[in-house]
Scaffold this motif. Sequence first.
Motif, PDB file in Angstrom:
ATOM      1  N   PRO A  25      -0.531  -7.318   0.482  1.00 16.45           N
ATOM      2  CA  PRO A  25      -0.454  -8.514  -0.370  1.00 16.45           C
ATOM      3  C   PRO A  25       0.698  -8.453  -1.370  1.00 16.45           C
ATOM      4  O   PRO A  25       1.356  -9.472  -1.631  1.00 16.45           O
ATOM      5  CB  PRO A  25      -1.812  -8.527  -1.086  1.00 16.45           C
ATOM      6  N   SER A  26       0.956  -7.277  -1.937  1.00 17.27           N
ATOM      7  CA  SER A  26       2.059  -7.148  -2.890  1.00 17.27           C
ATOM      8  C   SER A  26       3.405  -7.279  -2.189  1.00 17.27           C
ATOM      9  O   SER A  26       4.365  -7.822  -2.756  1.00 17.27           O
ATOM     10  CB  SER A  26       1.969  -5.807  -3.624  1.00 17.27           C
ATOM     11  N   GLY A  47       7.932   3.994  10.502  1.00 18.67           N
ATOM     12  CA  GLY A  47       6.704   4.714  10.804  1.00 18.67           C
ATOM     13  C   GLY A  47       5.950   4.108  11.970  1.00 18.67           C
ATOM     14  O   GLY A  47       6.515   3.819  13.024  1.00 18.67           O
ATOM     15  N   SER A  48       4.667   3.862  11.763  1.00 19.43           N
ATOM     16  CA  SER A  48       3.818   3.329  12.827  1.00 19.43           C
ATOM     17  C   SER A  48       3.829   1.810  12.884  1.00 19.43           C
ATOM     18  O   SER A  48       3.127   1.219  13.702  1.00 19.43           O
ATOM     19  CB  SER A  48       2.382   3.831  12.649  1.00 19.43           C
ATOM     20  N   GLY A  49       4.602   1.158  12.003  1.00 21.60           N
ATOM     21  CA  GLY A  49       4.796  -0.279  12.110  1.00 21.60           C
ATOM     22  C   GLY A  49       3.920  -1.141  11.231  1.00 21.60           C
ATOM     23  O   GLY A  49       3.952  -2.370  11.351  1.00 21.60           O
ATOM     24  N   ARG A  50       3.166  -0.550  10.324  1.00 16.65           N
ATOM     25  CA  ARG A  50       2.324  -1.384   9.463  1.00 16.65           C
ATOM     26  C   ARG A  50       3.162  -2.245   8.528  1.00 16.65           C
ATOM     27  O   ARG A  50       2.803  -3.393   8.237  1.00 16.65           O
ATOM     28  CB  ARG A  50       1.334  -0.521   8.686  1.00 16.65           C
ATOM     29  N   GLY A  51       4.283  -1.721   8.048  1.00 13.62           N
ATOM     30  CA  GLY A  51       5.166  -2.520   7.207  1.00 13.62           C
ATOM     31  C   GLY A  51       5.834  -3.641   7.979  1.00 13.62           C
ATOM     32  O   GLY A  51       5.999  -4.753   7.469  1.00 13.62           O
ATOM     33  N   VAL A  52       6.236  -3.361   9.215  1.00 16.21           N
ATOM     34  CA  VAL A  52       6.818  -4.394  10.077  1.00 16.21           C
ATOM     35  C   VAL A  52       5.830  -5.539  10.257  1.00 16.21           C
ATOM     36  O   VAL A  52       6.183  -6.719  10.116  1.00 16.21           O
ATOM     37  CB  VAL A  52       7.205  -3.796  11.444  1.00 16.21           C
ATOM     38  N   ARG A  53       4.603  -5.196  10.560  1.00 16.15           N
ATOM     39  CA  ARG A  53       3.584  -6.227  10.776  1.00 16.15           C
ATOM     40  C   ARG A  53       3.344  -7.037   9.510  1.00 16.15           C
ATOM     41  O   ARG A  53       3.240  -8.276   9.558  1.00 16.15           O
ATOM     42  CB  ARG A  53       2.284  -5.585  11.248  1.00 16.15           C
ATOM     43  N   ALA A  54       3.295  -6.373   8.351  1.00 17.59           N
ATOM     44  CA  ALA A  54       3.058  -7.077   7.092  1.00 17.59           C
ATOM     45  C   ALA A  54       4.230  -7.994   6.744  1.00 17.59           C
ATOM     46  O   ALA A  54       4.031  -9.123   6.279  1.00 17.59           O
ATOM     47  CB  ALA A  54       2.817  -6.072   5.973  1.00 17.59           C
ATOM     48  N   ALA A  55       5.462  -7.517   6.955  1.00 20.20           N
ATOM     49  CA  ALA A  55       6.632  -8.337   6.646  1.00 20.20           C
ATOM     50  C   ALA A  55       6.701  -9.556   7.551  1.00 20.20           C
ATOM     51  O   ALA A  55       7.031 -10.663   7.101  1.00 20.20           O
ATOM     52  CB  ALA A  55       7.900  -7.504   6.771  1.00 20.20           C
ATOM     53  N   ALA A  57       4.197 -11.043   8.950  1.00 19.32           N
ATOM     54  CA  ALA A  57       3.138 -11.961   8.547  1.00 19.32           C
ATOM     55  C   ALA A  57       3.544 -12.741   7.302  1.00 19.32           C
ATOM     56  O   ALA A  57       3.217 -13.928   7.158  1.00 19.32           O
ATOM     57  CB  ALA A  57       1.846 -11.191   8.294  1.00 19.32           C
ATOM     58  N   ALA A  58       4.277 -12.092   6.390  1.00 18.53           N
ATOM     59  CA  ALA A  58       4.717 -12.760   5.165  1.00 18.53           C
ATOM     60  C   ALA A  58       5.841 -13.752   5.431  1.00 18.53           C
ATOM     61  O   ALA A  58       5.971 -14.756   4.720  1.00 18.53           O
ATOM     62  CB  ALA A  58       5.172 -11.722   4.144  1.00 18.53           C
ATOM     63  N   LEU A  59       6.659 -13.471   6.447  1.00 17.03           N
ATOM     64  CA  LEU A  59       7.773 -14.346   6.828  1.00 17.03           C
ATOM     65  C   LEU A  59       7.597 -14.718   8.296  1.00 17.03           C
ATOM     66  O   LEU A  59       8.270 -14.176   9.178  1.00 17.03           O
ATOM     67  CB  LEU A  59       9.108 -13.635   6.602  1.00 17.03           C
ATOM     68  N   PRO A  60       6.679 -15.633   8.591  1.00 19.68           N
ATOM     69  CA  PRO A  60       6.300 -15.913   9.985  1.00 19.68           C
ATOM     70  C   PRO A  60       7.248 -16.872  10.693  1.00 19.68           C
ATOM     71  O   PRO A  60       6.830 -17.869  11.278  1.00 19.68           O
ATOM     72  CB  PRO A  60       4.904 -16.515   9.827  1.00 19.68           C
ATOM     73  N   GLY A 231       4.027  -6.024  -7.869  1.00 17.00           N
ATOM     74  CA  GLY A 231       2.663  -5.712  -7.461  1.00 17.00           C
ATOM     75  C   GLY A 231       1.888  -4.954  -8.523  1.00 17.00           C
ATOM     76  O   GLY A 231       2.294  -4.856  -9.684  1.00 17.00           O
ATOM     77  N   GLN A 232       0.765  -4.402  -8.113  1.00 15.02           N
ATOM     78  CA  GLN A 232      -0.071  -3.632  -9.021  1.00 15.02           C
ATOM     79  C   GLN A 232       0.655  -2.359  -9.453  1.00 15.02           C
ATOM     80  O   GLN A 232       1.278  -1.688  -8.630  1.00 15.02           O
ATOM     81  CB  GLN A 232      -1.394  -3.273  -8.347  1.00 15.02           C
ATOM     82  N   PRO A 233       0.570  -1.993 -10.743  1.00 14.25           N
ATOM     83  CA  PRO A 233       1.321  -0.829 -11.229  1.00 14.25           C
ATOM     84  C   PRO A 233       1.027   0.457 -10.470  1.00 14.25           C
ATOM     85  O   PRO A 233       1.923   1.289 -10.288  1.00 14.25           O
ATOM     86  CB  PRO A 233       0.886  -0.727 -12.700  1.00 14.25           C
ATOM     87  N   ASP A 234      -0.216   0.639 -10.019  1.00 11.35           N
ATOM     88  CA  ASP A 234      -0.553   1.896  -9.358  1.00 11.35           C
ATOM     89  C   ASP A 234       0.049   2.016  -7.963  1.00 11.35           C
ATOM     90  O   ASP A 234      -0.003   3.085  -7.350  1.00 11.35           O
ATOM     91  CB  ASP A 234      -2.071   2.080  -9.288  1.00 11.35           C
ATOM     92  N   LEU A 235       0.658   0.946  -7.449  1.00  8.72           N
ATOM     93  CA  LEU A 235       1.287   1.009  -6.132  1.00  8.72           C
ATOM     94  C   LEU A 235       2.680   1.627  -6.188  1.00  8.72           C
ATOM     95  O   LEU A 235       3.198   2.073  -5.164  1.00  8.72           O
ATOM     96  CB  LEU A 235       1.380  -0.390  -5.516  1.00  8.72           C
ATOM     97  N   GLY A 236       3.314   1.628  -7.360  1.00 19.14           N
ATOM     98  CA  GLY A 236       4.670   2.152  -7.470  1.00 19.14           C
ATOM     99  C   GLY A 236       5.679   1.347  -6.679  1.00 19.14           C
ATOM    100  O   GLY A 236       6.665   1.895  -6.176  1.00 19.14           O
TER     101      GLY A 236
END
Length: 251
Positions: A25-26, A47-55, A57-60, A231-236
Amino acid sequence: MNDPYERSAEYIDIMIADAWDAFAPSLAEALGGVDAVEGTIVDLGAGSGRGVRAACAALPDDSPVLAVEPSPALRAVLLARVHEDARLRRRVTVDSGDALNTPLPDSIRALLAMNMIGHLPPGQRQELWARVAPRLAPGGRVILNLAPPTTPAHVPPSLMANLAMGDLTYEGWASAEPSGDHQITWHMTYRTLRQGRPLSEVTVEYAWWVLDEPELARELAEHGLSLRPAGQPDLGLYVASLASEGSEFKG
């Protein structure tokens, strides 16, 4: 090539799933406004593509995505994740190079460097920023995170992941020790258990270069990029953009 994930890759994707539930979400928020920017999305250390999938989804839209992952073991998971989704198959090109030798597109609308900056010593980070800054499109974003610790420090053994699949339980443990002025060594242990009884254990260690927000901001400023938390501060999580855009930066 020495692959630091050769022995641990089978555990990585399942053990970062919860972290990406928080990151996604962030990341989508950080990409707000990039839909109007032309160019390629680049994911370094995909890596395993979780960031690719999230990006995606954010820019469909149908804009191209370049996913760079030098680890053969992690790249196998990345390729499988892209292949199983018809839309990702049309958009995503997977490259086996690394952040410093993969040819970058002339126009980058967004560049992700999630959970990978620590693999680069200071000189290589400077080389990376020098490659990225001239190619970042107006309105484009560089999105990255700084995982703790951000200074060389002792990290006591801690359980980072615990999950059950079928009748097996998988645990991931992490600890670290300072190993230089700007470096730590991570010690990772991955265990497979059945009803609490260990079946197997894999241990790996790797060097990690640490830096904090002020140091990162100084590095980026040398290449005409400005930095802000996201995003949330704890995410860095951080977003960099062209400093020349100044107050026009939104999102």
